[in-house]
Enzyme design. Structure first.
Site, PDB file in Angstrom:
ATOM      1  N   GLY A   1     -24.802   3.556  -0.031  1.00 22.87           N
ATOM      2  CA  GLY A   1     -25.885   4.276  -0.716  1.00 22.87           C
ATOM      3  C   GLY A   1     -25.575   5.747  -0.952  1.00 22.87           C
ATOM      4  O   GLY A   1     -26.442   6.514  -1.363  1.00 22.87           O
TER       5      GLY A   1
ATOM      6  N   LEU B   1     -17.923  -3.001   2.022  1.00 20.92           N
ATOM      7  CA  LEU B   1     -18.987  -2.073   1.626  1.00 20.92           C
ATOM      8  C   LEU B   1     -18.980  -1.927   0.112  1.00 20.92           C
ATOM      9  O   LEU B   1     -19.493  -0.949  -0.428  1.00 20.92           O
ATOM     10  CB  LEU B   1     -18.788  -0.707   2.295  1.00 20.92           C
TER      11      LEU B   1
ATOM     12  N   HIS C   1      -0.392 -12.177   0.757  1.00 19.20           N
ATOM     13  CA  HIS C   1      -1.384 -11.270   0.141  1.00 19.20           C
ATOM     14  C   HIS C   1      -2.158 -11.963  -0.982  1.00 19.20           C
ATOM     15  O   HIS C   1      -3.355 -11.721  -1.164  1.00 19.20           O
ATOM     16  CB  HIS C   1      -0.659 -10.020  -0.371  1.00 19.20           C
TER      17      HIS C   1
ATOM     18  N   TYR D   1       0.847  -1.195   0.000  1.00 16.11           N
ATOM     19  CA  TYR D   1       0.000   0.000   0.000  1.00 16.11           C
ATOM     20  C   TYR D   1       0.885   1.249   0.000  1.00 16.11           C
ATOM     21  O   TYR D   1       1.525   1.590   1.006  1.00 16.11           O
ATOM     22  CB  TYR D   1      -0.940   0.025   1.207  1.00 16.11           C
TER      23      TYR D   1
ATOM     24  N   GLY E   1     -17.522   1.165  -0.793  1.00 12.11           N
ATOM     25  CA  GLY E   1     -18.384   2.267  -0.375  1.00 12.11           C
ATOM     26  C   GLY E   1     -19.771   2.233  -0.994  1.00 12.11           C
ATOM     27  O   GLY E   1     -20.699   2.851  -0.481  1.00 12.11           O
ATOM     28  N   PHE E   2     -19.935   1.494  -2.093  1.00 15.43           N
ATOM     29  CA  PHE E   2     -21.212   1.517  -2.819  1.00 15.43           C
ATOM     30  C   PHE E   2     -22.400   1.187  -1.908  1.00 15.43           C
ATOM     31  O   PHE E   2     -23.470   1.803  -2.008  1.00 15.43           O
ATOM     32  CB  PHE E   2     -21.161   0.533  -4.000  1.00 15.43           C
TER      33      PHE E   2
ATOM     34  N   SER F   1     -13.225  -4.973   1.197  1.00 14.46           N
ATOM     35  CA  SER F   1     -14.208  -4.360   0.279  1.00 14.46           C
ATOM     36  C   SER F   1     -15.623  -4.768   0.675  1.00 14.46           C
ATOM     37  O   SER F   1     -16.471  -5.090  -0.140  1.00 14.46           O
ATOM     38  CB  SER F   1     -13.904  -4.725  -1.174  1.00 14.46           C
TER      39      SER F   1
HETATM   40  N1  LIG Z   1      -6.395  -8.506   0.979  1.00 17.33           N
HETATM   41  C1  LIG Z   1      -6.624  -7.762  -0.075  1.00 17.33           C
HETATM   42  O1  LIG Z   1      -6.298  -8.108  -1.212  1.00 17.33           O
HETATM   43  C2  LIG Z   1      -7.318  -6.448   0.126  1.00 17.33           C
HETATM   44  C3  LIG Z   1      -7.893  -5.777  -0.966  1.00 17.33           C
HETATM   45  C4  LIG Z   1      -8.529  -4.567  -0.740  1.00 17.33           C
HETATM   46  C5  LIG Z   1      -8.588  -4.046   0.544  1.00 17.33           C
HETATM   47  N2  LIG Z   1      -8.022  -4.710   1.587  1.00 17.33           N
HETATM   48  C6  LIG Z   1      -8.095  -4.194   2.970  1.00 17.33           C
HETATM   49  O2  LIG Z   1      -9.461  -4.045   3.298  1.00 17.33           O
HETATM   50  C7  LIG Z   1      -9.738  -2.698   3.687  1.00 17.33           C
HETATM   51  C8  LIG Z   1     -11.123  -2.320   3.224  1.00 17.33           C
HETATM   52  O3  LIG Z   1     -11.239  -2.520   1.821  1.00 17.33           O
HETATM   53  P1  LIG Z   1     -11.800  -1.395   0.861  1.00 17.33           P
HETATM   54  O4  LIG Z   1     -11.266  -0.084   1.311  1.00 17.33           O
HETATM   55  O5  LIG Z   1     -11.599  -1.826  -0.508  1.00 17.33           O
HETATM   56  O6  LIG Z   1     -13.337  -1.531   1.171  1.00 17.33           O
HETATM   57  P2  LIG Z   1     -14.546  -0.686   1.641  1.00 17.33           P
HETATM   58  O7  LIG Z   1     -14.451  -0.417   3.101  1.00 17.33           O
HETATM   59  O8  LIG Z   1     -15.699  -1.444   1.109  1.00 17.33           O
HETATM   60  O9  LIG Z   1     -14.464   0.661   0.820  1.00 17.33           O
HETATM   61  C9  LIG Z   1     -13.776   1.816   1.233  1.00 17.33           C
HETATM   62  C10 LIG Z   1     -14.442   2.987   0.538  1.00 17.33           C
HETATM   63  O10 LIG Z   1     -15.758   3.115   1.053  1.00 17.33           O
HETATM   64  C11 LIG Z   1     -15.962   4.416   1.555  1.00 17.33           C
HETATM   65  N3  LIG Z   1     -16.739   4.312   2.789  1.00 17.33           N
HETATM   66  C12 LIG Z   1     -16.425   3.618   3.905  1.00 17.33           C
HETATM   67  N4  LIG Z   1     -17.375   3.770   4.824  1.00 17.33           N
HETATM   68  C13 LIG Z   1     -18.318   4.576   4.287  1.00 17.33           C
HETATM   69  C14 LIG Z   1     -19.527   5.108   4.765  1.00 17.33           C
HETATM   70  N5  LIG Z   1     -19.969   4.820   5.985  1.00 17.33           N
HETATM   71  N6  LIG Z   1     -20.242   5.922   3.935  1.00 17.33           N
HETATM   72  C15 LIG Z   1     -19.802   6.204   2.688  1.00 17.33           C
HETATM   73  N7  LIG Z   1     -18.645   5.726   2.192  1.00 17.33           N
HETATM   74  C16 LIG Z   1     -17.912   4.924   2.982  1.00 17.33           C
HETATM   75  C17 LIG Z   1     -14.585   4.962   1.835  1.00 17.33           C
HETATM   76  O11 LIG Z   1     -14.637   6.371   1.702  1.00 17.33           O
HETATM   77  P3  LIG Z   1     -13.512   7.353   2.256  1.00 17.33           P
HETATM   78  O12 LIG Z   1     -12.209   6.670   2.051  1.00 17.33           O
HETATM   79  O13 LIG Z   1     -13.667   8.549   1.400  1.00 17.33           O
HETATM   80  O14 LIG Z   1     -13.811   7.608   3.689  1.00 17.33           O
HETATM   81  C18 LIG Z   1     -13.745   4.308   0.763  1.00 17.33           C
HETATM   82  O15 LIG Z   1     -13.834   5.051  -0.424  1.00 17.33           O
HETATM   83  C19 LIG Z   1      -8.606  -1.878   3.053  1.00 17.33           C
HETATM   84  O16 LIG Z   1      -8.370  -0.666   3.725  1.00 17.33           O
HETATM   85  C20 LIG Z   1      -7.442  -2.820   3.166  1.00 17.33           C
HETATM   86  O17 LIG Z   1      -6.864  -2.727   4.452  1.00 17.33           O
HETATM   87  C21 LIG Z   1      -7.406  -5.909   1.386  1.00 17.33           C
END
Ligand SMILES: NC(=O)c1ccc[n+]([C@@H]2O[C@H](COP(=O)([O-])OP(=O)(O)OC[C@H]3O[C@@H](n4cnc5c(N)ncnc54)[C@H](OP(=O)(O)O)[C@@H]3O)[C@@H](O)[C@H]2O)c1
Length: 326
Positions: A209, A202, A121, A55, A205-206, A200
């Site tokens: 809503g 959420l 990973h 990252y 983030g989708f 991922s």
């Molecule tokens: N193992 C892997 O291959 C892998 C892959 C991807 C991610 N990850 C890990 O998993 C974590 C989470 O994954 P992700 O970031 O892809 O998923 P996520 O939590 O589904 O999506 C994050 C996005 O959602 C938005 N968001 C979060 N909470 C929200 C809310 N209450 N209302 C509106 N928007 C909201 C965030 O906005 P803002 O940022 O603008 O606040 C960001 O843009 C990562 O940080 C990472 O540590 C691991």
């Protein structure tokens, strides 16, 4: 906040995915702001922080290390390594040297002398999972890591690795939009007492809503390439958002909280790690630990979800396309 266990390691029911402070969602906040948010989450009871060496090419580990330094002993710190098959000649010794070098580099950036969970990973096709498990077993005995995990493994890869050195956690994509691991991976984790950490969760983030087909994404934001965010699919997936919003209204919660509460209800070993770069998100998402779904509500929600078709996805292949656009 309340707490649950990933095998033998206790964590807050909702953790913190720190990736977005360095990578994957476009413009990043200042270091001071990122540190403030991580510490705020800790003050609110969050004890589980997720990062990875890739990252921001080390930026994220350095940032997280600085943020958690004052309370490192009180939290569960997870990081991840990619094993470069080309750099590992095929012998066990070379693999071990490679993993140790990656771990030492991560520990230095994270300002600590141990990790609580160290994930592979992605599981390499050409490196036996048993060999990786053996190295991780040695690192556990030495106290350099407390436990280990795999990200996006198959159920077979979990079983083979777990037989050599028991896995603490499996981290894979899981949300109301991506449920394939309910078939075999999550049941395998349940059988073997391995934690399951959705990423991922959420759907980038989708599922909150709060995003529409008018939103534009810049830079390295994965939402430029993942197909569930293209205009057509955002429109087609609206019935899913409407359904979640209906439950949110009934329970005086938010859609993001319903998405989180839904997966927390499913199994006591599931611990989501939302990414969040705003104080309001930290409050909202950590607050989901207190949103309780009844058995009746869960059954009704599952029934309604089963009738909804999901359009688009988020794959490593999609994300690789970011390289080809400005
Ligand atoms: N193992 C892997 O291959 C892998 C892959 C991807 C991610 N990850 C890990 O998993 C974590 C989470 O994954 P992700 O970031 O892809 O998923 P996520 O939590 O589904 O999506 C994050 C996005 O959602 C938005 N968001 C979060 N909470 C929200 C809310 N209450 N209302 C509106 N928007 C909201 C965030 O906005 P803002 O940022 O603008 O606040 C960001 O843009 C990562 O940080 C990472 O540590 C691991």
């Amino acid at each position: 906040m309340n707490y649950r266990k990933l095998r033998n390691i206790e964590v807050s029911s909702i953790g913190y995915g720190c990736m977005g402070f360095s990578h994957g969602y476009g413009e990043i906040p200042s270091e001071d702001e990122a540190i403030r948010l991580i510490r705020l989450a800790y003050e609110k009871g969050c004890t589980f922080f997720d990062t990875a060496e890739v990252y921001g090419d080390g930026h994220n580990e350095r940032l997280v290390g600085k943020a958690i330094e004052p309370f490192r002993e009180n939290i569960i710190l997870a990081s991840k390594l990619y094993i470069d098959s080309n750099a590992v000649g095929g012998s066990f010794e070379e693999l071990e040297t490679h993993i140790r070098a990656h771990l030492d580099a991560s520990l230095e950036k994270l300002r600590t002398d141990y990790l609580d969970i160290y994930y592979q990973h992605r599981v390499n096709d050409d490196i036996p999972v048993e060999d990786v498990a053996r190295v991780m077993g040695k690192l556990i005995v030495e106290g350099k890591i407390r436990g280990w995990g795999q990200s996006q493994p198959t159920a077979e890869q979990i079983r083979s690795a777990h037989e050599v050195t028991p896995l603490t956690a499996v981290q894979s994509e899981y949300s109301m939009m991506e449920r394939q691991f309910e078939q075999d991976v999550i049941p395998t984790c349940k059988e073997l007492n391995i934690g399951f950490v959705p990423f991922s969760l959420l759907a980038s983030g989708f599922l909150s809503g709060k995003y529409s087909n008018k939103d534009q994404y810049q830079g390295d934001d994965v939402r430029r390439v993942i197909t569930r965010f293209n205009e057509e699919n955002v429109n087609k997936n609206q019935p899913l958002i409407d359904l979640i919003q209906k439950y949110a209204n009934e329970k005086q919660a938010t859609a993001a909280q319903i998405s989180l509460a839904w997966m927390l209800y499913k199994e006591p070993f599931i611990v989501p790690i939302p990414g969040m770069r705003k104080e309001s998100r930290v409050n909202e998402n950590l607050g989901a630990a207190d949103v309780h779904i009844s058995e009746e509500e869960y059954t009704a929600l599952e029934n309604e979800l089963s009738k909804i078709k999901v359009y688009g996805n988020r794959t490593d292949e999609d994300i690789a396309k970011l390289k080809d656009i400005d």
